[in-house]
Design a protein around this motif. Structure first.
Motif: not given
Length: 314
Positions: A258-283
């Protein structure tokens, strides 16, 4: 009752670490990390209230020290673990809240303690989520970058709370700096349950309300949102409602980025979760940099989420 800043630091990825390293070595690894986290608090004038297995509860009288310590923990831990394989990499998610706290026999009780715990649960790996009171207590010269995620319903709270994300990466763009909003301006109402997620793929669009969640993203017809790519698992990810917000959970074999708009770093999820709080992309199934990665763009629309097809990166 003293006003304290309460920080919950929680480790994610421990299941994979135990599976890879075995019980003894994994326990030693987690213990060393939690002790290191606690040591950082003490170095910066905080106190370790208690260790919680794979988490640490801390208190700070100085609000600025609480935030700067959490930033230091994220930055130094990211640097320390950069070369580790994903299967043995522990990530940190943090929640911080400030308010009156009752101290009994070294333990802490109060709304700030409960709120910090909820914010830690909502945070994704490598995130720091804080309450409005923490931001208001920073002062104009703190130099801390933060971004408002808007009003979010927190379990156990009657009214929505404005939540902020601390931008701790050194290269975070300066436009992420925001001014704290007035909590009196936050709106509430019965319309939250009518909020929904509009999904679009090619010519198909479908809207799910909060009552319809969870929904699944995957490559099989049983998924409510189908992505036909061999790297996408049958039921790859799930979007659920939590405290009036959207949460993405990875349920795949190969991971979700998951990479939020304007961020250079992606959050890596492996059987984990994150809050979708703004625009972005999911690979899905591969990092963003891989050729042809199936990538979904998402954006918030009037409190709802819209997923759309995005052409693969070259």
């Amino acid at each position: 009752m003293p006003d304290l800043s309460i920080a919950f630091v929680d480790l994610t990825g421990s299941v994979s670490v135990f599976e890879t390293l075995g019980n003894d070595l994994a326990t030693q690894t987690i213990t060393r990390l939690t002790q290191w986290v606690g040591g950082k608090a003490v170095e910066n004038g905080g106190q370790v209230v208690k260790m919680l297995g794979d988490g640490v509860l801390m208190s700070f009288a100085d609000n600025n020290k609480a935030v700067s310590t959490m930033v230091q923990i994220q930055q130094e831990h990211a640097s320390r673990s950069r070369q580790l394989p994903d299967l043995v990499k522990l990530q940190v998610q943090i929640g911080v809240a400030r308010g009156p706290v009752v101290v009994v026999d070294g333990d802490c009780f109060g709304d700030a303690v409960n709120l910090a715990s909820r914010l830690s649960d909502l945070a994704g790996p490598e995130q720091i989520l804080v309450s409005d009171a923490v931001i208001r207590g920073l002062g104009a010269r703190a130099g801390t970058r933060f971004r408002s995620l808007g009003p979010i319903r927190i379990k156990g709270k009657t009214d929505p709370c404005e939540v902020f994300r601390i931008e701790w990466h050194a290269e975070t763009p300066s436009e992420f700096l925001t001014i704290p909003a007035d909590l009196h301006a936050l709106t509430t109402g019965d319309g939250d349950m009518a909020r929904g997620i509009e999904l679009s793929w090619l010519t198909t669009k479908q809207v799910f309300t909060m009552k319809d969640l969870p929904i699944h993203i995957g490559r099989v017809p049983e998924a409510q949102f189908v992505v036909s790519d061999p790297r996408v698992s049958r039921l790859h990810a799930r979007i659920d409602a939590r405290s009036g917000s959207f949460v993405l959970e990875d349920t795949s074999s190969y991971g979700t980025w998951v990479r939020f708009e304007g961020a250079d770093h992606a959050i890596v999820l492996r059987r984990q979760e994150c809050l979708l709080h703004s625009n972005g992309e999911i690979a899905m199934g591969a990092p963003f940099g891989d050729f042809g990665t199936p990538t979904i763009a998402f954006r918030m629309i009037d409190g709802a989420l819209m997923l759309g097809q995005k052409r693969p990166r070259a």
